[in-house]
Design an enzyme around this catalytic site. Structure first.
Site, mmCIF file in Angstrom:
data_model
loop_
_atom_site.group_PDB
_atom_site.id
_atom_site.type_symbol
_atom_site.label_atom_id
_atom_site.label_comp_id
_atom_site.label_asym_id
_atom_site.label_seq_id
_atom_site.Cartn_x
_atom_site.Cartn_y
_atom_site.Cartn_z
ATOM 1 N N ASN A 1 0.708 -1.168 0.213
ATOM 2 C CA ASN A 1 0.037 -0.288 0.267
ATOM 3 C C ASN A 1 0.854 1.571 0.061
ATOM 4 O O ASN A 1 2.327 0.991 0.547
ATOM 5 C CB ASN A 1 -0.625 0.283 0.816
ATOM 6 C CG ASN A 1 -0.342 0.232 2.325
ATOM 7 O OD1 ASN A 1 0.698 -0.905 2.559
ATOM 8 N ND2 ASN A 1 -0.827 0.403 4.106
ATOM 9 N N VAL A 2 0.230 2.267 -0.669
ATOM 10 C CA VAL A 2 0.682 4.006 -0.914
ATOM 11 C C VAL A 2 -0.029 5.214 -0.704
ATOM 12 O O VAL A 2 -1.200 4.576 -0.791
ATOM 13 C CB VAL A 2 1.512 3.810 -2.183
ATOM 14 C CG1 VAL A 2 2.663 4.791 -2.571
ATOM 15 C CG2 VAL A 2 2.635 2.921 -2.519
ATOM 16 N N GLU A 3 0.316 5.439 0.516
ATOM 17 C CA GLU A 3 -0.927 6.670 1.611
ATOM 18 C C GLU A 3 0.108 7.508 0.730
ATOM 19 O O GLU A 3 0.827 7.532 0.055
ATOM 20 C CB GLU A 3 -0.993 6.516 2.717
ATOM 21 C CG GLU A 3 -1.124 4.618 3.056
ATOM 22 C CD GLU A 3 -1.697 4.557 4.559
ATOM 23 O OE1 GLU A 3 -1.346 5.488 6.086
ATOM 24 O OE2 GLU A 3 -2.209 4.045 5.121
ATOM 25 N N CYS B 1 -4.194 0.625 -2.316
ATOM 26 C CA CYS B 1 -4.259 -0.485 -1.892
ATOM 27 C C CYS B 1 -2.408 -1.146 -2.302
ATOM 28 O O CYS B 1 -2.338 -0.863 -3.416
ATOM 29 C CB CYS B 1 -4.904 -1.376 -1.355
ATOM 30 S SG CYS B 1 -6.960 -0.320 -0.427
ATOM 31 N N GLU C 1 -3.340 -3.940 -3.489
ATOM 32 C CA GLU C 1 -3.221 -4.936 -4.172
ATOM 33 C C GLU C 1 -3.182 -3.591 -6.057
ATOM 34 O O GLU C 1 -3.347 -4.928 -7.207
ATOM 35 C CB GLU C 1 -4.741 -4.885 -3.830
ATOM 36 C CG GLU C 1 -5.372 -6.112 -3.608
ATOM 37 C CD GLU C 1 -5.482 -5.877 -1.735
ATOM 38 O OE1 GLU C 1 -4.902 -4.689 -1.688
ATOM 39 O OE2 GLU C 1 -6.002 -6.230 -1.608
ATOM 40 N N CYS D 1 -10.006 -5.632 0.845
ATOM 41 C CA CYS D 1 -10.873 -4.666 0.965
ATOM 42 C C CYS D 1 -11.847 -5.080 -0.644
ATOM 43 O O CYS D 1 -11.568 -5.764 -1.256
ATOM 44 C CB CYS D 1 -11.091 -3.282 0.756
ATOM 45 S SG CYS D 1 -10.167 -2.431 -0.562
ATOM 46 N N CYS E 1 -10.056 -3.822 -3.873
ATOM 47 C CA CYS E 1 -10.059 -4.497 -4.427
ATOM 48 C C CYS E 1 -10.132 -6.231 -5.323
ATOM 49 O O CYS E 1 -9.226 -6.580 -5.800
ATOM 50 C CB CYS E 1 -8.165 -4.523 -3.331
ATOM 51 S SG CYS E 1 -7.757 -3.070 -3.050
#
Ligand code: THU
Length: 137
Positions: free
Chosen positions: A50-52, A61, A63, A94, A97
């Site tokens: 994940n990359v926020e 996410c 995925e 989620c 995803c």
């Protein structure tokens, strides 16, 4: 109901790839790193973290990165999927995803879940997908 036929999938290798991906996560806001890995039909392992973003809603996410990796590595379809949290515990993808994964599923795609191995159709029943678009053309 879980699936007992694992179709020769090396789940331990997928778990290890997911844990390695989780280690690369950028999750300074949620502090909830996630790693995902999948086996392709032609035997590759693809993965993502994940990359926020400071604009929280833009978070990608794990995925998302995984399907990008799939395409950057030549495309194809996913046979088996594994997602982990910071402790290495299995994490359910989620809802969004699940839809992302559905697009690139191989027939009979399997996912490691908190309830054991399940099929894509079990985790996203009655899915909307590419076929629905064809129906109305
Ligand atoms: N997250 C994923 O990467 N994949 C999922 O399927 C569930 C949620 C991430 C997004 C966010 O960075 C963090 O987990 C907390 O929601």
């Amino acid at each position: 109901m879980t699936v007992t036929d694992t179709q020769g999938v090396d789940w331990a290798a997928l778990e290890a790839a997911a844990v390695a991906a989780m280690g690369k996560a950028y999750a300074p806001y949620s502090k909830f790193p996630v790693g995902a890995a999948a086996l392709t039909e032609d035997g590759r392992i693809v993965s993502g973290c994940n990359v926020e973003n400071a604009s929280y809603g833009l978070t990608l996410c794990a995925e998302c990165a995984l399907v990008g990796d799939l395409h950057m590595g030549g495309g194809g379809r996913l046979r088996a999927f594994y997602c982990v949290d910071a402790k290495g515990n299995v994490l359910m993808p989620c809802g969004r995803c699940r839809q992302l994964l559905y697009e690139f599923r191989a027939p009979g795609m399997q996912l490691m879940t908190t309830q054991g191995i399940k099929t894509m159709d079990q985790v996203l029943p009655d899915a909307f997908g590419p076929d629905n678009l064809e129906e109305n053309r």
